[in-house]
Motif scaffolding. Structure first.
Motif, PDB file in Angstrom:
ATOM      1  N   ARG A  92       0.821  -1.212   0.000  1.00 57.78           N
ATOM      2  CA  ARG A  92       0.000   0.000   0.000  1.00 57.78           C
ATOM      3  C   ARG A  92       0.855   1.262   0.000  1.00 57.78           C
ATOM      4  O   ARG A  92       0.339   2.356  -0.150  1.00 57.78           O
ATOM      5  N   LEU A  93       2.149   1.078   0.194  1.00 59.22           N
ATOM      6  CA  LEU A  93       3.029   2.249   0.265  1.00 59.22           C
ATOM      7  C   LEU A  93       3.002   3.053  -1.024  1.00 59.22           C
ATOM      8  O   LEU A  93       3.093   4.285  -0.999  1.00 59.22           O
ATOM      9  N   ALA A  94       2.879   2.345  -2.177  1.00 59.82           N
ATOM     10  CA  ALA A  94       2.938   3.042  -3.460  1.00 59.82           C
ATOM     11  C   ALA A  94       1.759   3.986  -3.659  1.00 59.82           C
ATOM     12  O   ALA A  94       1.832   4.908  -4.472  1.00 59.82           O
ATOM     13  N   SER A  95       0.653   3.754  -2.930  1.00 58.43           N
ATOM     14  CA  SER A  95      -0.527   4.603  -3.096  1.00 58.43           C
ATOM     15  C   SER A  95      -0.503   5.839  -2.207  1.00 58.43           C
ATOM     16  O   SER A  95      -1.408   6.660  -2.281  1.00 58.43           O
ATOM     17  N   ARG A  96       0.520   5.955  -1.353  1.00 58.54           N
ATOM     18  CA  ARG A  96       0.580   7.119  -0.462  1.00 58.54           C
ATOM     19  C   ARG A  96       0.947   8.367  -1.254  1.00 58.54           C
ATOM     20  O   ARG A  96       1.769   8.311  -2.172  1.00 58.54           O
ATOM     21  N   PRO A  97       0.341   9.512  -0.918  1.00 63.39           N
ATOM     22  CA  PRO A  97       0.671  10.747  -1.651  1.00 63.39           C
ATOM     23  C   PRO A  97       2.098  11.196  -1.364  1.00 63.39           C
ATOM     24  O   PRO A  97       2.637  10.972  -0.282  1.00 63.39           O
ATOM     25  N   VAL A  98       2.692  11.814  -2.347  1.00 64.38           N
ATOM     26  CA  VAL A  98       4.056  12.328  -2.196  1.00 64.38           C
ATOM     27  C   VAL A  98       4.013  13.567  -1.296  1.00 64.38           C
ATOM     28  O   VAL A  98       3.136  14.412  -1.451  1.00 64.38           O
ATOM     29  N   PRO A  99       4.930  13.690  -0.332  1.00 64.30           N
ATOM     30  CA  PRO A  99       4.940  14.876   0.530  1.00 64.30           C
ATOM     31  C   PRO A  99       5.126  16.151  -0.279  1.00 64.30           C
ATOM     32  O   PRO A  99       5.719  16.149  -1.372  1.00 64.30           O
ATOM     33  N   GLY A 100       4.615  17.239   0.249  1.00 64.13           N
ATOM     34  CA  GLY A 100       4.761  18.528  -0.417  1.00 64.13           C
ATOM     35  C   GLY A 100       6.225  18.941  -0.521  1.00 64.13           C
ATOM     36  O   GLY A 100       7.024  18.655   0.374  1.00 64.13           O
ATOM     37  N   ARG A 101       6.567  19.553  -1.601  1.00 63.69           N
ATOM     38  CA  ARG A 101       7.931  20.010  -1.814  1.00 63.69           C
ATOM     39  C   ARG A 101       7.981  21.519  -1.646  1.00 63.69           C
ATOM     40  O   ARG A 101       7.254  22.256  -2.320  1.00 63.69           O
ATOM     41  N   TYR A 102       8.823  21.948  -0.754  1.00 62.53           N
ATOM     42  CA  TYR A 102       8.983  23.386  -0.556  1.00 62.53           C
ATOM     43  C   TYR A 102       9.861  23.954  -1.671  1.00 62.53           C
ATOM     44  O   TYR A 102      10.915  23.378  -1.984  1.00 62.53           O
ATOM     45  N   SER A 134       2.735  24.070   4.109  1.00 61.95           N
ATOM     46  CA  SER A 134       2.748  23.748   5.537  1.00 61.95           C
ATOM     47  C   SER A 134       1.346  23.440   6.050  1.00 61.95           C
ATOM     48  O   SER A 134       1.144  22.504   6.835  1.00 61.95           O
ATOM     49  N   LYS A 135       0.351  24.202   5.595  1.00 63.04           N
ATOM     50  CA  LYS A 135      -1.035  23.947   6.013  1.00 63.04           C
ATOM     51  C   LYS A 135      -1.512  22.596   5.496  1.00 63.04           C
ATOM     52  O   LYS A 135      -2.194  21.854   6.206  1.00 63.04           O
ATOM     53  N   LEU A 136      -1.152  22.277   4.268  1.00 66.79           N
ATOM     54  CA  LEU A 136      -1.551  20.988   3.706  1.00 66.79           C
ATOM     55  C   LEU A 136      -0.920  19.829   4.477  1.00 66.79           C
ATOM     56  O   LEU A 136      -1.548  18.795   4.706  1.00 66.79           O
ATOM     57  N   GLU A 137       0.330  20.006   4.899  1.00 68.21           N
ATOM     58  CA  GLU A 137       1.000  18.958   5.666  1.00 68.21           C
ATOM     59  C   GLU A 137       0.311  18.736   7.008  1.00 68.21           C
ATOM     60  O   GLU A 137       0.138  17.604   7.448  1.00 68.21           O
ATOM     61  N   LYS A 138      -0.085  19.826   7.666  1.00 66.78           N
ATOM     62  CA  LYS A 138      -0.751  19.688   8.964  1.00 66.78           C
ATOM     63  C   LYS A 138      -2.106  19.013   8.806  1.00 66.78           C
ATOM     64  O   LYS A 138      -2.529  18.239   9.666  1.00 66.78           O
ATOM     65  N   GLN A 139      -2.810  19.300   7.715  1.00 68.66           N
ATOM     66  CA  GLN A 139      -4.102  18.678   7.492  1.00 68.66           C
ATOM     67  C   GLN A 139      -3.960  17.189   7.203  1.00 68.66           C
ATOM     68  O   GLN A 139      -4.799  16.379   7.604  1.00 68.66           O
ATOM     69  N   ALA A 140      -2.895  16.817   6.501  1.00 71.45           N
ATOM     70  CA  ALA A 140      -2.697  15.415   6.137  1.00 71.45           C
ATOM     71  C   ALA A 140      -2.049  14.601   7.242  1.00 71.45           C
ATOM     72  O   ALA A 140      -2.113  13.379   7.232  1.00 71.45           O
TER      73      ALA A 140
END
Length: 469
Positions: A92-102, A134-140
């Motif tokens: 299931r790891l492949a279906s995880r969203p990629v973290p946001g890139r700053y 940063s807001k998207l990361e906190k929500q996820a």
């Protein structure tokens, strides 16, 4: 030298394919590599040589196609594609969203000033984009997982348990430590304390919980909440016994033989969320008779909020006492005293203890200067100093006064916890109906008039769930 390979015109092949005609066969028979060359569109001399040497076992593995020479798209490498597909399909790891890139901080162009309008605008856009990510990361991000927590929930616990050996011991004991609380109907917390699983009946899925309050809501180590049934509560010692039922994985702890002054100990507790909290200290060489009860020993460390009723353990993980939050500081009752109370309740549904009618403090815990003075001037080396005599008590009627020193002749106990265990042991005879009072043989030292006298001190019992002195 390998023979030259002739290839047909690509344009001719395409024209035959477009017209639906069968392409004419070559008048010259070609070896297998030549057939592969026709299929791939182009053969090179080096590949022909590799084929003759047997280095290319699969002629369709890595074909070279000249752009525009075929109406079929180039084939991808089968092995690589298959490996990626297998990896993606097996987890299931492949279906995880990629973290946001700053984004990178805007760089200055040659000749551009750091305070120029264009650069400042780029910096502003960079800040807005970073804020958005940063807001998207906190929500996820999950609400609370330990690996993403920057600080421990209880900042004092890491300093209390340092070595790997002590950590393993605490984790083992923690399997028997629960949270006990009571709340209002709207969920507001009324009281919070800690409890210990002292008995587990796996066949009937029933556990007995020792704690310091009579509230019935118990949060188990697996964080499930269950309601308990109050079996026993004794006001004098401040202990309660609850019963809970459920499909839990619990285990009873190991118990020590008692607690000693100066002993190195750990105090364990749970908060309302079942988070484990630990304090490390020693049993202080102190008496504080103002508590009006004899069995307490003092801890050198504080106990966490909600830690009353929690276990006090030695370095081997044996429970040697129960912690209580009292004024002027945290105290401990020896596990030997508590286990006697529980055994009495199991056999007689009552706990009997003689009522001395006095408040005492141990000579052994006096400062060395006072102990020398008592020894040299009054020949007193042990016993208990009378700090207070209850009005109209038996002790007052037989002439015992504040400042006297009492030595119990039937039991050479030297500390208040030892005296408490001795007095509690006398309650067995009362509960078995053998006697309603007990005659204590004591030696009373009257320091004011410089004499001592041996007397028989008749003491009544109390078996009610109320405070007795």
């Amino acid at each position: 030298m390998p023979p030259k390979l002739r290839r047909r015109s690509t344009g001719a092949a395409l024209s035959h394919a477009a017209s639906g005609e069968e392409a004419p066969k070559s008048s010259e028979t070609s070896p297998a590599p030549a057939a592969a060359a026709a299929g791939s569109g182009r053969w090179t001399r080096s590949r022909s040589a590799r084929s003759h040497l047997g280095l290319d076992s699969d002629s369709t593995d890595h074909p070279r196609v000249v752009s525009g020479s075929s109406d079929q798209p180039p084939k991808k490498r089968k092995k690589t594609t298959t490996a990626v597909a297998a990896a993606a399909g097996s987890t299931r790891l492949a279906s995880r969203p990629v973290p946001g890139r700053y984004p990178d901080y805007p760089s200055l162009r040659p000749g551009q000033h750091a305070l120029s309008k264009k650069h400042m605008s780029a910096v502003q856009e960079w800040m807005e984009e970073c804020s958005r990510i940063s807001k998207l990361e906190k929500q996820a991000r999950p609400e609370d997982i330990p690996t993403l927590r920057d600080n421990p929930r209880d900042p004092l616990t890491p300093d209390a348990v340092v070595s790997s050996q002590d950590k393993a011991m605490v984790l083992r004991v923690a399997r028997s430590v629960v949270s006990v609380s009571s709340s209002k109907p709207d969920g507001e917390l009324i009281s919070q304390c800690t409890g210990i699983v002292i008995g587990w009946d796996g066949a009937n899925k029933c556990a007995k919980i020792l704690t310091s309050c009579s509230t019935l809501s118990v949060r188990m180590p697996n964080r499930t909440i269950t309601e308990g049934r109050l079996l026993f509560f004794n006001v004098h010692y401040g202990i309660a016994l609850l019963e809970v039922k459920g499909d839990f994985q619990l285990q009873a702890p190991s118990f020590g033989l008692g607690i000693n002054y100066g002993q190195d100990v750990f105090a364990l507790a749970r908060d309302e969320n079942m988070s484990l909290m630990v304090r490390h200290g020693t049993i202080s060489w102190l008496d504080y008779p103002g508590l009006l009860t004899n069995p307490y020993m003092f801890l050198s460390c504080d106990i966490p909020e909600g830690g009353s009723g929690g276990p006090v353990v030695d370095h081997d993980g044996n429970i040697i006492g129960i912690a209580f939050d009292r004024n002027p500081g945290p105290v401990v009752i020896s596990i030997t005293t508590i286990r006697t109370c529980i055994e009495m309740w199991h056999q007689f549904s009552r706990v009997a203890r003689p009522m001395l009618g006095m408040q005492l403090k141990a000579v052994e815990l006096l400062d060395v200067s006072m102990r020398e003075e008592l020894c040299l001037e009054y020949n007193i080396t042990g016993g208990f100093i009378v700090n207070l005599v209850k009005v109209d008590s038996t002790a007052e009627r037989i002439g015992i006064r504040r400042g006297d020193v009492i030595v119990f002749k039937d039991n050479r106990c030297s500390t208040l916890p030892q005296l408490e265990d001795y007095l509690l042991s006398l309650g067995w005879g009362y509960l078995q109906g053998l006697s309603f009072t007990v005659d204590l043989k004591v030696e009373v030292h009257n320091l004011a008039d410089s004499y001592k006298e041996s007397i028989t001190f008749p003491v009544p019992f109390s078996d009610a769930s109320k405070r007795v002195d």
